[in-house]
Motif scaffolding. Structure first.
Motif, PDB file in Angstrom:
ATOM      1  N   LEU A 255       0.286  -1.001   0.079  1.00  0.00           N
ATOM      2  CA  LEU A 255      -0.435   0.113  -0.108  1.00  0.00           C
ATOM      3  C   LEU A 255       0.808   1.660  -0.097  1.00  0.00           C
ATOM      4  N   ILE A 256       2.068   1.140   0.473  1.00  0.00           N
ATOM      5  CA  ILE A 256       2.336   2.125   0.984  1.00  0.00           C
ATOM      6  C   ILE A 256       3.780   2.415  -0.136  1.00  0.00           C
ATOM      7  N   GLY A 257       4.110   1.770  -0.865  1.00  0.00           N
ATOM      8  CA  GLY A 257       4.918   1.504  -1.466  1.00  0.00           C
ATOM      9  C   GLY A 257       4.439   2.773  -3.207  1.00  0.00           C
ATOM     10  N   PRO A 258       3.690   3.169  -3.848  1.00  0.00           N
ATOM     11  CA  PRO A 258       3.489   3.960  -5.239  1.00  0.00           C
ATOM     12  C   PRO A 258       3.766   4.883  -3.777  1.00  0.00           C
ATOM     13  N   VAL A 259       3.012   5.815  -3.258  1.00  0.00           N
ATOM     14  CA  VAL A 259       3.445   6.964  -1.739  1.00  0.00           C
ATOM     15  C   VAL A 259       4.657   6.900  -1.522  1.00  0.00           C
TER      16      VAL A 259
ATOM     17  N   PHE B 112     -10.846   6.139  -2.312  1.00  0.00           N
ATOM     18  CA  PHE B 112     -11.022   4.489  -2.421  1.00  0.00           C
ATOM     19  C   PHE B 112      -9.919   3.738  -1.935  1.00  0.00           C
ATOM     20  N   PHE B 113      -8.501   4.422  -2.167  1.00  0.00           N
ATOM     21  CA  PHE B 113      -7.605   3.122  -1.517  1.00  0.00           C
ATOM     22  C   PHE B 113      -7.036   3.536  -0.604  1.00  0.00           C
ATOM     23  N   LEU B 114      -7.552   4.975   0.185  1.00  0.00           N
ATOM     24  CA  LEU B 114      -7.218   4.761   1.562  1.00  0.00           C
ATOM     25  C   LEU B 114      -8.291   4.564   2.294  1.00  0.00           C
ATOM     26  N   ILE B 115      -9.275   4.701   2.091  1.00  0.00           N
ATOM     27  CA  ILE B 115      -9.959   3.102   2.655  1.00  0.00           C
ATOM     28  C   ILE B 115      -9.733   1.708   2.688  1.00  0.00           C
ATOM     29  N   CYS B 116      -8.847   1.338   1.864  1.00  0.00           N
ATOM     30  CA  CYS B 116      -8.427   0.043   1.850  1.00  0.00           C
ATOM     31  C   CYS B 116      -7.270   0.221   2.805  1.00  0.00           C
ATOM     32  N   ALA B 117      -6.130   0.673   2.781  1.00  0.00           N
ATOM     33  CA  ALA B 117      -5.468   0.979   3.294  1.00  0.00           C
ATOM     34  C   ALA B 117      -5.530   1.175   5.167  1.00  0.00           C
ATOM     35  N   ILE B 118      -6.587   1.693   5.426  1.00  0.00           N
ATOM     36  CA  ILE B 118      -7.547   2.140   6.602  1.00  0.00           C
ATOM     37  C   ILE B 118      -7.415   0.750   7.693  1.00  0.00           C
ATOM     38  N   SER B 119      -8.763   0.088   6.152  1.00  0.00           N
ATOM     39  CA  SER B 119      -8.856  -1.359   6.939  1.00  0.00           C
ATOM     40  C   SER B 119      -7.773  -2.429   6.624  1.00  0.00           C
ATOM     41  N   SER B 120      -7.022  -2.218   6.097  1.00  0.00           N
ATOM     42  CA  SER B 120      -5.517  -3.218   5.881  1.00  0.00           C
ATOM     43  C   SER B 120      -5.122  -3.467   6.869  1.00  0.00           C
ATOM     44  N   ILE B 121      -4.666  -2.046   7.485  1.00  0.00           N
ATOM     45  CA  ILE B 121      -4.073  -1.795   9.114  1.00  0.00           C
ATOM     46  C   ILE B 121      -5.104  -2.083  10.192  1.00  0.00           C
ATOM     47  N   ILE B 122      -6.123  -1.547  10.334  1.00  0.00           N
ATOM     48  CA  ILE B 122      -6.679  -2.109  11.644  1.00  0.00           C
ATOM     49  C   ILE B 122      -7.392  -3.814  11.774  1.00  0.00           C
ATOM     50  N   THR B 123      -7.358  -4.235  10.569  1.00  0.00           N
ATOM     51  CA  THR B 123      -7.098  -5.858   9.858  1.00  0.00           C
ATOM     52  C   THR B 123      -5.609  -6.344  10.886  1.00  0.00           C
ATOM     53  N   MET B 124      -4.810  -5.565  10.516  1.00  0.00           N
ATOM     54  CA  MET B 124      -3.658  -6.177  10.477  1.00  0.00           C
ATOM     55  C   MET B 124      -3.250  -6.015  12.609  1.00  0.00           C
ATOM     56  N   VAL B 125      -3.553  -4.709  13.098  1.00  0.00           N
ATOM     57  CA  VAL B 125      -3.096  -4.995  14.553  1.00  0.00           C
ATOM     58  C   VAL B 125      -4.047  -5.682  14.878  1.00  0.00           C
ATOM     59  N   ILE B 126      -5.286  -6.151  14.701  1.00  0.00           N
ATOM     60  CA  ILE B 126      -6.194  -6.618  15.366  1.00  0.00           C
ATOM     61  C   ILE B 126      -5.714  -8.432  14.810  1.00  0.00           C
TER      62      ILE B 126
ATOM     63  N   VAL C  54     -12.908  -1.697   1.771  1.00  0.00           N
ATOM     64  CA  VAL C  54     -13.043  -2.975   3.157  1.00  0.00           C
ATOM     65  C   VAL C  54     -13.447  -3.920   2.835  1.00  0.00           C
ATOM     66  N   ALA C  55     -13.884  -4.278   1.694  1.00  0.00           N
ATOM     67  CA  ALA C  55     -14.309  -6.325   1.010  1.00  0.00           C
ATOM     68  C   ALA C  55     -13.236  -6.898   0.544  1.00  0.00           C
ATOM     69  N   THR C  56     -12.362  -5.414  -0.831  1.00  0.00           N
ATOM     70  CA  THR C  56     -11.100  -5.903  -1.340  1.00  0.00           C
ATOM     71  C   THR C  56     -10.504  -6.393   0.360  1.00  0.00           C
ATOM     72  N   THR C  57     -10.096  -5.455   1.030  1.00  0.00           N
ATOM     73  CA  THR C  57      -9.280  -5.505   1.724  1.00  0.00           C
ATOM     74  C   THR C  57      -9.433  -7.190   2.725  1.00  0.00           C
TER      75      THR C  57
END
Length: 442
Positions: A159-163, A289-303, A354-357
């Motif tokens: 997710l952070i690669g392109p940034v 859209f991609f920011l939502i993906c990133a946030i959802s991904s990070i939250i899931t990882m932390v959980i 969210v579904a994608t992540t």
């Protein structure tokens, strides 16, 4: 080497875990960092080339990393199982990553980009062997959170690669005919990071599972490890009695592995086409859209790092992730077919994100964790690498077919719906095998 105490071994194990997590962070960055600038870079290398030629090279370069990983992962996994030489294999992959990233920055020829991308793809072989080493060195109660850390790092890196490219937007350095600029400077920076990682591997990374076996100090391992070895031996006696259910279990894992790569990668392609070209929105909405993906991904990882999900709980989570496949596909088709209000459109894109992540979460937090419990430890790296190659095949096909399948999205979603429903029924039918997995692969 001989370990004088359990604490010494655990310290080396912690070093291995941190280095593997950072390795996977780099793996994710490696696969995504060039996408944002690749097309412009190709055109700048050969300004006189036709668009058709540039498109061919774009496809070749974009897929060469996947091809490299697909080709070499099973081989590296086989070597890892035989020699348990994680340190050597990781160092070799990182050396190739340094060379590959450096070659990619050479704007002398379009072939430099292709060769560089192919060499860096070898770095992807460290993912399954790293996971297998983590699985060997942690108990059942610990392994899920540790795998979540390493797998989640991969997702965050992607997710952070392109940034990272934005930090090099003003770079303009010329050394003879070698030109470092926005298109390739970030990749050159990766070569430096890999050099630092090589130094860290030399100092801190040890072949801890191999060291323990050679030293005979099995008592340093946790009791669960010894129990797992005994369980492997008991289950080995049943391999010649494979049932239809066993083949179904393997097919389910294979199909889920492919889909968790294929559909999210397709969505990355479709989102930009749909948001910009079909819906007439802007880069701002695409970034949301991609920011939502990133946030959802990070939250899931932390959980998953914080909480340990096992047995039936993890199984029911897997069912929700399978349902996420249907949600993502059908909402994407809906957004293409119908013109909706701006607010509703963005709300649905949020759900799709969210579904994608969560689809990706099945790969990161379920499939990488369930496979080690179905494979004997002596073959774990090979089968993890084989499954990872299948995952990369999904990414490769999505990269090649994504733009074309978008034209037929309305029909594609019908096929996916039918296939996923069959897969879900099979997964429910085989519940016991996935709630309490047994060794089925030797």
């Amino acid at each position: 080497m001989a370990y004088k105490s359990l604490e010494q071994w655990e310290r080396q194990r912690s070093h291995m875990l941190v280095l593997m997590a950072f390795q996977q962070l780099m793996n994710g960055i490696e696969y995504s960092i060039t996408y944002a600038t690749m097309w412009l870079y190709i055109k700048s290398v050969d300004p006189l080339a036709s668009d058709s030629k540039n498109r061919i090279f774009y496809s070749l370069i974009a897929t060469s990393k996947f091809a490299s990983t697909i080709l070499f992962s099973p081989i590296i996994g086989k070597i890892m199982d035989k020699h348990r030489n994680l340190r050597t294999l990781t160092l070799f992959a990182n050396i190739l990553a340094v060379i590959g990233n450096l070659v990619y920055t050479f704007n002398f020829s379009i072939w430099c980009l292709l060769i560089g991308a192919f060499l860096t793809g070898f770095q992807g072989t460290t993912r399954p062997i790293g996971y297998s080493e983590v699985s060997r060195c942690y108990s059942k109660d610990e392994v899920q959170s540790k795998l979540a850390l390493t797998a989640g790092a991969d997702g965050v890196g992607f997710l952070i690669g392109p940034v990272l490219n934005f930090f090099f937007i003003n770079v303009d350095i010329k050394i003879g005919s070698w030109h470092l600029n926005y298109y390739n400077a970030a990749v050159g920076f990766l070569a430096i990071v890999y050099l630092i990682l090589i130094i860290a591997d030399v100092i801190f990374l040890k072949d801890i599972s191999k060291d323990l076996e050679l030293s005979g100090e099995r008592s340093l391992l946790l009791d669960e490890e010894e129990d797992a070895d005994k369980e492997d031996d008991e289950n080995l006696q049943t391999f010649e009695k494979w049932s239809i259910g066993t083949y179904v279990d393997i097919a389910i894992i294979a199909c889920l592995t492919f889909l968790t790569a294929f559909l999210p990668y397709m969505e990355d392609i479709w989102a930009s086409l749909l948001i910009i070209d079909i819906q007439g929105l802007t880069v701002k909405e695409m970034n949301i859209f991609f920011l939502i993906c990133a946030i959802s991904s990070i939250i899931t990882m932390v959980i998953f790092i914080k909480f340990n999900f096992t047995g039936s709980t993890l199984y029911y989570l897997a069912i929700t992730w399978i349902l996420a496949l249907l949600i993502q596909q059908n909402l994407t088709a809906l957004l293409k077919i119908y013109t909706l209000s701006y607010g509703l459109t963005m709300f649905l894109w949020g759900i799709v994100g969210v579904a994608t992540t969560q689809i990706v979460s099945m790969e990161y937090y379920y499939l990488v964790e369930i496979l080690p419990r179905m494979v004997t430890r002596s073959r774990l790296s090979y089968w993890s690498s084989f499954r990872w190659s299948l995952y990369m095949v999904g990414c490769l096909i999505a990269s090649l077919a994504g733009p074309y399948l978008f034209l037929y999205l309305e029909y594609e979603v019908l096929f996916v719906n039918a296939f996923v429903m069959i897969l879900l029924i099979a997964f429910v039918f085989r519940k016991d095998s996935f709630v309490n997995p047994k060794v089925i692969i030797n």
